[in-house]
Design an enzyme around this catalytic site. Sequence first.
Site, mmCIF file in Angstrom:
data_model
loop_
_atom_site.group_PDB
_atom_site.id
_atom_site.type_symbol
_atom_site.label_atom_id
_atom_site.label_comp_id
_atom_site.label_asym_id
_atom_site.label_seq_id
_atom_site.Cartn_x
_atom_site.Cartn_y
_atom_site.Cartn_z
ATOM 1 N N HIS A 153 12.739 37.454 21.442
ATOM 2 C CA HIS A 153 14.029 38.150 21.398
ATOM 3 C C HIS A 153 13.919 39.495 22.128
ATOM 4 O O HIS A 153 14.740 39.864 22.938
ATOM 5 C CB HIS A 153 14.465 38.365 19.955
ATOM 6 C CG HIS A 153 15.643 39.272 19.829
ATOM 7 N ND1 HIS A 153 16.906 38.901 20.229
ATOM 8 C CD2 HIS A 153 15.749 40.547 19.396
ATOM 9 C CE1 HIS A 153 17.737 39.920 20.037
ATOM 10 N NE2 HIS A 153 17.059 40.920 19.529
ATOM 11 N N TYR B 287 8.767 31.520 14.090
ATOM 12 C CA TYR B 287 9.923 30.676 13.784
ATOM 13 C C TYR B 287 10.131 29.492 14.717
ATOM 14 O O TYR B 287 11.099 28.759 14.575
ATOM 15 C CB TYR B 287 11.200 31.516 13.685
ATOM 16 C CG TYR B 287 11.500 32.402 14.892
ATOM 17 C CD1 TYR B 287 12.165 31.893 16.003
ATOM 18 C CD2 TYR B 287 11.122 33.745 14.906
ATOM 19 C CE1 TYR B 287 12.448 32.698 17.098
ATOM 20 C CE2 TYR B 287 11.396 34.557 15.998
ATOM 21 C CZ TYR B 287 12.056 34.027 17.093
ATOM 22 O OH TYR B 287 12.335 34.830 18.171
ATOM 23 N N ARG C 165 16.470 30.521 25.101
ATOM 24 C CA ARG C 165 15.805 31.815 25.228
ATOM 25 C C ARG C 165 14.308 31.579 25.228
ATOM 26 O O ARG C 165 13.680 31.498 24.178
ATOM 27 C CB ARG C 165 16.213 32.717 24.058
ATOM 28 C CG ARG C 165 15.963 34.196 24.300
ATOM 29 C CD ARG C 165 15.975 34.975 23.004
ATOM 30 N NE ARG C 165 14.764 34.698 22.251
ATOM 31 C CZ ARG C 165 14.672 34.655 20.931
ATOM 32 N NH1 ARG C 165 15.725 34.887 20.191
ATOM 33 N NH2 ARG C 165 13.522 34.387 20.340
HETATM 34 C C1 LIG Z 1 26.648 44.222 14.625
HETATM 35 C C2 LIG Z 1 25.192 43.948 14.866
HETATM 36 N N1 LIG Z 1 24.467 43.310 13.935
HETATM 37 C C3 LIG Z 1 23.142 43.088 14.120
HETATM 38 C C4 LIG Z 1 22.529 43.491 15.261
HETATM 39 C C5 LIG Z 1 21.034 43.258 15.451
HETATM 40 N N2 LIG Z 1 20.804 42.244 16.498
HETATM 41 C C6 LIG Z 1 20.547 42.591 17.773
HETATM 42 S S1 LIG Z 1 20.420 41.277 18.772
HETATM 43 C C7 LIG Z 1 20.677 40.172 17.521
HETATM 44 C C8 LIG Z 1 20.730 38.704 17.816
HETATM 45 C C9 LIG Z 1 21.783 38.342 18.825
HETATM 46 O O1 LIG Z 1 21.774 36.973 19.136
HETATM 47 P P1 LIG Z 1 22.702 36.350 20.225
HETATM 48 O O2 LIG Z 1 24.070 36.949 20.180
HETATM 49 O O3 LIG Z 1 22.648 34.873 20.097
HETATM 50 O O4 LIG Z 1 22.089 36.809 21.628
HETATM 51 P P2 LIG Z 1 20.620 36.560 22.240
HETATM 52 O O5 LIG Z 1 19.742 37.656 21.723
HETATM 53 O O6 LIG Z 1 20.183 35.223 21.808
HETATM 54 O O7 LIG Z 1 20.758 36.684 23.715
HETATM 55 C C10 LIG Z 1 20.840 40.878 16.312
HETATM 56 C C11 LIG Z 1 21.041 40.245 15.002
HETATM 57 C C12 LIG Z 1 23.321 44.159 16.215
HETATM 58 N N3 LIG Z 1 22.796 44.604 17.375
HETATM 59 N N4 LIG Z 1 24.635 44.362 16.001
#
Ligand SMILES: Cc1ncc(C[n+]2csc(CCOP(=O)(O)OP(=O)(O)O)c2C)c(N)n1
Lengths: 325, 393
Positions: free
Chosen positions: B285, B294, B281
């Site tokens: 985010h 980080y 990525r």
């Molecule tokens: C159930 C839930 N918990 C927490 C979140 C908050 N949240 C949104 S995106 C994210 C990180 C997701 O990471 P990943 O699945 O690796 O996808 P990336 O963003 O790296 O594409 C978090 C913790 C959420 N949307 N849903």
Amino acid sequence: MAQMNLLHAINNALDIAMAEDDSTLCFGEDVGHFGGVFRATSGLQEKYGKARCFNTPLVEQGIMGFANGLAAQGSRPIAEIQFADYIFPAFDQIVNESAKFRYRSGNQFDVGRLTIRTPYGGGIAGGLYHSQSPEAYFAHTPGLKVVVPRNPYQAKGLLLASIRDDNPVIFFEPKRLYRASVGEVPEDDYQLPLGKAEVVKTGADISLLAWGAQMEIIEKAAEMAEAEGISCEVLDLRSILPWDVETIANSVMKTGRLLISHEAPLTAGFAGEIAATIQSECFLHLESPIARVCGVDTPYPLSLEREHMADHLKVFEAIKRTVNF
Amino acid sequence: MNTDIYKEGPVVHSPAFIDGHSVEIPILKILKQDGTTYPDAQLPELEQALAVKAYEALVFHRVLDERMIASQRQGRLSFYMSALGEEATTVGGAAALEDQDMIMAQYREQGCLIFRGFALEDFMNQMFSNEKDLGKGRQMPIHYGSNELNYMTISSPLGTQIPQAAGYAYGQKLQGKDAVTICYFGEGAASEGDFHAGLNMAAVHKAPVIFFCRNNGYAISTPSDEQYVGNGIASRGVGYGIKTIRIDGNDILAVIKAVQLARQHALESEEPVIIEAMSYRLGAHSTSDDPSGYRTKEEEAKWQEHDPIARFKSWMIAQGWWSEAQENEIFARLREEILAAVKVAEKIDKPPVEDLVTDVYAEVPKHLQDQLDELKEHIKKYPEAYPFTAGRI
Ligand SMILES: Cc1ncc(C[n+]2csc(CCOP(=O)(O)OP(=O)(O)O)c2C)c(N)n1
């Protein structure tokens, strides 16, 4: 005294709790080095080490199950759920487990040392999944305490009391106020009582009751009403469960009227519970029906957020209707 | 009961633990960064027209992300999420599928919609949550959905689409459709209970679903080594008895090849497949995040060198399917078009107040109609407090 915003006050309470008891742990998604997406746990990993303040994998169900295990073992877990909207994957662990641990074991085991912190609420253009106020779901569950602070001073005192309370507590933090609300906060240790409402302002014509970020709304509406000669008593419930029937009933017996406002949808919201209880406690003192000003019974929308919210104007209109009933 | 599942392996009489790290999973690479392919690589089926369409989608994605991040910084847009550095995982996936295949995305998968031709106005209307948004302005930016293009509307709670994809695919199978479901998620979301529930349901009930994990190294600030232990997400597929492959997610030819084969297998064998695409990525985010808290600039710079778009471009030019002149023309044109579309979308009205109470149920029940009527009376009294809706009651 120091000037702190709500996040600082929470961080400060966590710091005090971790310093006094080395079985206290803080964890959740992004909580470790980064200090949480809102930075409520900033600096705690540096100070107390990775074993006591850490990132968890992205699994709320796991976070809460893990926390239940830790608490049953005698540790003092403070688990963060990143947004209250994402507490539902952990619903089973909280409702069926945290809440019933003590009861089902005949008090042989309990998770009383558990605290769950989670940011809740709207008004931040967060749409469906970053705006919910789910306190009523948990208030329907015997065995949990549910606490919502309205400003930095309250947040620190209530959070320390929640962490030290002998029951599992869900501490909902009004995220709209995280940085917006700033005030004087003592740097040393203090606690505010759980289960006690606070009379924020006394008045004679109507009692206005809310909690968390909604307090700002009813205070603003009270100012508008006062300008029209209506004297408002303003009450902060602070603990949704157990809730302080006595303070609210005393206020209503004095003013003869009650308006309750919360962000969550009207139907089956906690205002309904309060209205039913106060009606039976204060029936002969009531001069008008108890008013509820709440969110519309829909999911929390993005672009029609203002229309959906129980704002100060809707509260103001309801005050006038109630007083002129 | 089928007792085959108790299959005995080799028998031993002194304890032998299997090391959780011992599963070896090869990674499929076809295209090198310089645009040449590995000598023994098996290329996907990819005709010139499809390749050009995929390349144009990648460029569109890059420009859209750049422009929307800039719009957010100018305060025109409330929020944005880019897919910088991992565009090939989604564009490549869509290029290997058929239009009737359902796409269930997590949120960073605009590339699929771009490939399928979601109109620029539709992107903008969703992001500006105006009254022309197909989702009626209810969700945050980038929560797209298109019934017409078989792209399920995004839901923010992570992982929820994974078991849903298994169910959707099972339905497609029962109805004899020539279609599969692809389900995208991040390595972070793969920690959720729904991931495990979804894989197991799909495996046991033989659903023709392609689980596609974008392993981009981070879930907000949490690096993957604090997310899981063991050999990535792919090894979990092995545990559920699902056909599994790991690929270089910045190599669009590897993505296309893997998804083409996965689709074929899902349809013919009526079984799930899991693909783990290794990527990074490169951006934050979201626009609310600051990755400097980080990770290092050096780490990011290293991954800049694996740019999937530059890699594909070199290959396209070597094929004689693309030129620098086309490149300059498309970038310039898209920048202009997107900027113009922003200007249009931000001026379109917000949804009317009636939209507050529709679609909660199939019909508007009485209590919601009453609440709407009351709200309208209130808005008429304070029109300046509700500027988006007051003028239209
Ligand atoms: C159930 C839930 N918990 C927490 C979140 C908050 N949240 C949104 S995106 C994210 C990180 C997701 O990471 P990943 O699945 O690796 O996808 P990336 O963003 O790296 O594409 C978090 C913790 C959420 N949307 N849903």
